[in-house]
Design a protein around this motif. Sequence first.
Motif, short mmCIF file in Angstrom:
data_model
loop_
_atom_site.label_atom_id
_atom_site.label_comp_id
_atom_site.label_asym_id
_atom_site.label_seq_id
_atom_site.Cartn_x
_atom_site.Cartn_y
_atom_site.Cartn_z
N TYR B 58 0.56 -1.18 0.09
CA TYR B 58 -0.69 0.11 -0.46
C TYR B 58 0.64 0.97 0.32
CZ TYR B 58 -3.25 3.72 1.99
OH TYR B 58 -3.57 4.91 1.95
N TYR B 59 1.84 1.09 1.10
CA TYR B 59 2.20 2.11 1.21
C TYR B 59 3.19 2.66 0.32
CZ TYR B 59 1.10 3.05 5.36
OH TYR B 59 -0.37 2.94 6.85
N ALA B 60 3.88 1.39 -1.17
CA ALA B 60 4.98 1.53 -2.35
C ALA B 60 4.20 2.06 -3.02
CB ALA B 60 5.22 0.46 -2.67
N CYS B 61 2.72 2.28 -2.88
CA CYS B 61 1.84 1.82 -4.65
C CYS B 61 1.82 3.33 -5.48
CB CYS B 61 0.43 1.48 -3.76
SG CYS B 61 -0.56 0.97 -5.95
N PRO B 62 1.77 3.72 -6.14
CA PRO B 62 2.04 4.93 -6.58
C PRO B 62 0.81 5.42 -7.14
CG PRO B 62 3.77 3.66 -9.03
CD PRO B 62 2.95 3.05 -7.13
N TYR B 63 -0.49 4.68 -7.37
CA TYR B 63 -1.75 4.64 -7.89
C TYR B 63 -2.38 4.47 -6.50
CZ TYR B 63 0.82 3.02 -11.50
OH TYR B 63 2.39 2.40 -12.25
N ALA B 64 -1.96 4.75 -5.34
CA ALA B 64 -2.81 4.39 -3.91
C ALA B 64 -3.94 5.63 -4.06
CB ALA B 64 -2.62 4.70 -2.28
N HIS B 67 -4.98 9.33 -5.97
CA HIS B 67 -4.86 8.80 -7.12
C HIS B 67 -5.69 7.60 -7.42
CE1 HIS B 67 -2.86 7.44 -11.12
NE2 HIS B 67 -1.96 7.46 -10.87
#
Lengths: 466, 368
Positions: B58-64, B67
């Motif tokens: 979750y924290y690594a996702c640029p699309y969280a 977005h």
Amino acid sequence: MSDRAARTFDVLVVGGGNAALCAAMTARRAAAKVLLLEASPEAFRGGNSRHTRDIRYLHDRSTDYLTGAYPEDEFWDDLFRVTGGETNERLAGLTIRESADLGEWMARHGIRWQRPLHGTLHLSRTNAFFLGGGKALVNAYYDTARRLGVQLAYDSEVRELDIREGRFLSAVVGREGESREIRAKTVILASGGFEANIPWLKEYWGEAADNFAIRGTPYNQGRVLRQLLDHGARPVGNPREFHAIAVDARGPKFDGGIVTRLDTIPFGIAVNEHARRFYDEGEDLWPKRYAIWGGLIARQPDQIAFSILDSKVMERFMPSVFPAIPAHSVRELALALKLAPTALEATVAEFNRSVRPGPYDPSGLDGCRTEGLEPPKSHWALRLDVPPFYAYPLRPGITFTYLGVTVDERARVVMQDDRPAQNVFAAGEIMAGNVLGRGYLAGFGLTIGSVFGRIAGREAARCAVA
Amino acid sequence: MLSPDLLAEAGRQMAICNACRYCEGYCAVFPAMERRRTFTDTDLVYLANLCFECRDCYYACPYAPPHQLAVNVPKVLAELRTETYRDYAAPRFVSRLFRRNGLAVGLIAVAAVAIVALLVLALRGPSVLFATHLGEGAFYAVIPFAGMVLPASALLLYALGALLVGVVRFWRDTRGTLRELIDARAVVRATRDALGLEYLKGGGAGCTYPDARFSHARRRLHHLVFYGFLLDLAATTVAAIYHHVLGWQAPYPLGSLPVVLGTVGGVLLLVGAGGLLSLKRRSDRQPADRAMLGMDVGFLALLFLTSLTGLLLLALRETPAMGTLLAVHLGTVGGLFITLPYGKFAHVAFRYAALVQNSIESRRSSGA
Ligand SMILES: Cc1cc2nc3c(=O)[nH]c(=O)nc-3n(C[C@H](O)[C@H](O)[C@H](O)COP(=O)(O)OP(=O)(O)OC[C@H]3O[C@@H](n4cnc5c(N)ncnc54)[C@H](O)[C@@H]3O)c2cc1C
Ligand code: SF4
Ligand code: SF4
């Protein structure tokens, strides 16, 4: 942040991606007081760096996360090949050499490398993959920067720079609707390219730019770049050029990142909105050709194209983020895509007639090609004849722009009179054109940003403390 | 029935992840996802149960969120797990009562305590409940041995049976025949992964829990709970052997094996469950499923109370409080047993089944 405190900053870093963070951490480690200004809100911090996956650096042996050595002459050959020699050789050599300790330096600053787990992950020889990708990298750097004592400010777009006779005095920052002036002894500009600035792109591409997708952050507006050029910095890189690939037309306008790219073109044909083919889909291996397709589609009417496939090849490419559009016949597919059915049927029929049988090999330059077709398909030409048929709508997806400012070996911005500015430094995409005047090497954007970010941080701290 | 909207949303997010794959180094979910191009409902259920909710992705996702692609894998998979526990637990008409899980578990626990206390009062009277009992058989003066052991065993058997039915159904849906379960290598690897909490290691630095910083706190606290639970189980088993085989009657002396095991286990559980509860309270709500959080809190609170009342009983067993504490403790244990198949405890069964499938699958795909 009180006004009085603000005045005492040694180093002001503009930008919040990889280059800015490398610069800020390095300057802070050299005991400078550092403020970093990121235009975006915290949730979107990290610019295009948050979409990255791997980095290329010099190494003389294999490690847990690299399968072999990548020596200097090979690195240099690769760079020379992709740029066709459009590179400042001194800066290019510096970038390559100074990249040698990046793996270890990054780990010390919180980056974790990806190892092969249970044999499912594929590692590379030239590029190292960081665990979790670019946003994890950026998160780790922000965390390290904060712990080192770098002051961070989000929602802080730099709108103007006060630079007089090559000397930076202050920056005007917009933050939550108000603007204020921030002074510092030195400034490092690491605010990326201008690829998200559609009006600027229109200067070269006209209304077509409205149909471009921007793969990275909407915050790379190039305001700082324009300010620098207006203040007499010497430009580098062709302003019309960008790195652009084919992305799914159904993806977001901005920030679609890696997921919207499509690798389907060599497996079928690509047609424009007149249902005509317009370029050799099998000219060369996809990794060598994928980056021309953004530009090709940008030159088609309404900047749209369609990748047309049949069911033989559907398992051969990376899964797509949106499903392919299916149809039982070419005619039905044309109707679904709002193309003229007879035109698409004619294009497919002509293509199928021209395909010469040969051994099919998607992993190499095989013998499946067309004969007597214009444009030809030189490899991997298989008839489109096994329904259902499928299509993906394609748009140009802009990765980055090439226009930047010239720098010297100390990352100082060089002015029109060839003299470096005294206290103005640049790192990352904003100066990448010095090293990468054309073309692209996977994982090299981060290399340039990391190497010049560290140089800029070191030099700015030295300049400020002196 | 699993909600079609939820399955569709999980499928949408998995398609995005499969085009991205940046998180493949964090856990088993992503490599398992990469072995597929499309996702059936049961694929999604399997992937959901393979997720340990470490939140790294979750924290690594640029699309969280915020977005527009709104990728929130831990949340959507937790929602699907919540539904799995409800959908697969048997019998279904009972499991449906646990829709608001935290509340249901709480009510049942209170009811169980009340029933035990009332039964003691009604059948034996306040004079027994509030008196001091000493020496061998003291507990049975308050509640007769059969009254203690028979209902508890019945409840436990019921719980384990209900869970077993559920997990067999789960295995059939997500994997296939029961024969495939007899796979020594897969079972060994799954057991190792489970005992070591492999996927709370996040590839080395721990998980981003309770917030965006990496930490080993959750894995360590979970270990305390798990091994505390096992020690308590061992204590009960030894006590049963003492009683039935050796004919020794509880309460056992302080230095005896059941008391030592039980005390150590109880303390581990108390610290582990308490610690996890406090982590949950501080945890970021964005990647969380509210229903799962309620389930977690209900189960942890019950574990915490069970070990707390057990330890108090040990400390105060020679005072007039013993009778009340015994009633409360047994009531809590009863509540815990009744709710086992319908609450968070179920994750032990489903996750283990998913891990076994994962080790079968990953071995086949790597050709080893
Ligand atoms: C989808 C995608 C995938 C990529 N993958 C890779 C890869 O795997 N490896 C690789 O090496 N490269 C990759 N690249 C290229 C790479 O992203 C860039 O080369 C690199 O991130 C540039 O770093 P930077 O710090 O210069 O710029 P950025 O990371 O773009 O950072 C620019 C920062 O400046 C801020 N900013 C802009 N204007 C202002 C202003 N006026 N005031 C204040 N702040 C401002 C922005 O908000 C942003 O934080 C990829 C690019 C894309 C789009
Ligand atoms: S969670 Fe986000 S970053 Fe991770 S694999 Fe999925 S889409 Fe990619
Ligand atoms: S939350 Fe953790 S375990 Fe679950 S999918 Fe994401 S990385 Fe894997």
